[in-house]
Design a protein around this motif. Structure first.
Motif, short mmCIF file in Angstrom:
data_model
loop_
_atom_site.label_atom_id
_atom_site.label_comp_id
_atom_site.label_asym_id
_atom_site.label_seq_id
_atom_site.Cartn_x
_atom_site.Cartn_y
_atom_site.Cartn_z
N PHE A 16 25.19 -26.03 84.51
CA PHE A 16 25.38 -25.19 83.33
C PHE A 16 26.71 -25.49 82.65
O PHE A 16 26.80 -25.58 81.43
CB PHE A 16 25.31 -23.71 83.72
N GLY A 17 27.76 -25.64 83.45
CA GLY A 17 29.07 -25.95 82.89
C GLY A 17 29.09 -27.28 82.17
O GLY A 17 29.69 -27.41 81.10
N LEU A 18 28.43 -28.27 82.73
CA LEU A 18 28.40 -29.59 82.08
C LEU A 18 27.60 -29.56 80.79
O LEU A 18 27.98 -30.18 79.79
CB LEU A 18 27.83 -30.63 83.04
N VAL A 19 26.49 -28.83 80.77
CA VAL A 19 25.71 -28.70 79.54
C VAL A 19 26.51 -27.96 78.48
O VAL A 19 26.52 -28.35 77.31
CB VAL A 19 24.36 -27.99 79.82
N ALA A 20 27.22 -26.90 78.88
CA ALA A 20 28.07 -26.18 77.92
C ALA A 20 29.14 -27.10 77.37
O ALA A 20 29.45 -27.06 76.16
CB ALA A 20 28.70 -24.97 78.60
N HIS A 21 29.71 -27.93 78.20
CA HIS A 21 30.74 -28.86 77.75
C HIS A 21 30.17 -29.91 76.79
O HIS A 21 30.81 -30.28 75.81
CB HIS A 21 31.39 -29.54 78.94
N LEU A 22 28.95 -30.37 77.07
CA LEU A 22 28.32 -31.35 76.18
C LEU A 22 28.00 -30.74 74.83
O LEU A 22 28.11 -31.41 73.81
CB LEU A 22 27.05 -31.90 76.82
N ILE A 23 27.60 -29.48 74.81
CA ILE A 23 27.25 -28.84 73.55
C ILE A 23 28.50 -28.59 72.70
O ILE A 23 28.51 -28.88 71.50
CB ILE A 23 26.50 -27.52 73.81
N VAL A 24 29.55 -28.07 73.31
CA VAL A 24 30.76 -27.72 72.56
C VAL A 24 31.67 -28.94 72.38
O VAL A 24 32.32 -29.08 71.35
CB VAL A 24 31.52 -26.57 73.27
N GLY A 25 31.72 -29.80 73.36
CA GLY A 25 32.59 -30.96 73.29
C GLY A 25 34.02 -30.62 73.64
O GLY A 25 34.29 -29.62 74.30
N ARG A 26 34.95 -31.41 73.19
CA ARG A 26 36.37 -31.20 73.51
C ARG A 26 37.08 -30.36 72.45
O ARG A 26 38.30 -30.29 72.44
CB ARG A 26 37.07 -32.54 73.66
#
Length: 53
Positions: A16-26
């Motif tokens: 879940f954390g990785l998907v959230a990071h991919l959606i929002v980005g840096r």
């Protein structure tokens, strides 16, 4: 919950954390995946142990 349940919850939390990071980005934070995963894990523990336990 047990060890298997904690392991599964931890794996789902990281995913879940990785998907959230991919959606929002840096744009927000480079540690967003860790915050999201920790929040998901804590929420999973609370729901599992206090709501259904």
């Amino acid at each position: 919950m047990g060890i298997a349940g904690l392991g599964l919850l931890a794996a789902i939390s990281v995913a879940f954390g990785l998907v959230a990071h991919l959606i929002v980005g840096r744009r927000v934070s480079r540690w967003l995946w860790l915050y999201a995963a920790a929040g998901y894990f804590v929420a999973g523990i609370l729901v599992s142990e206090f709501w259904f336990g």
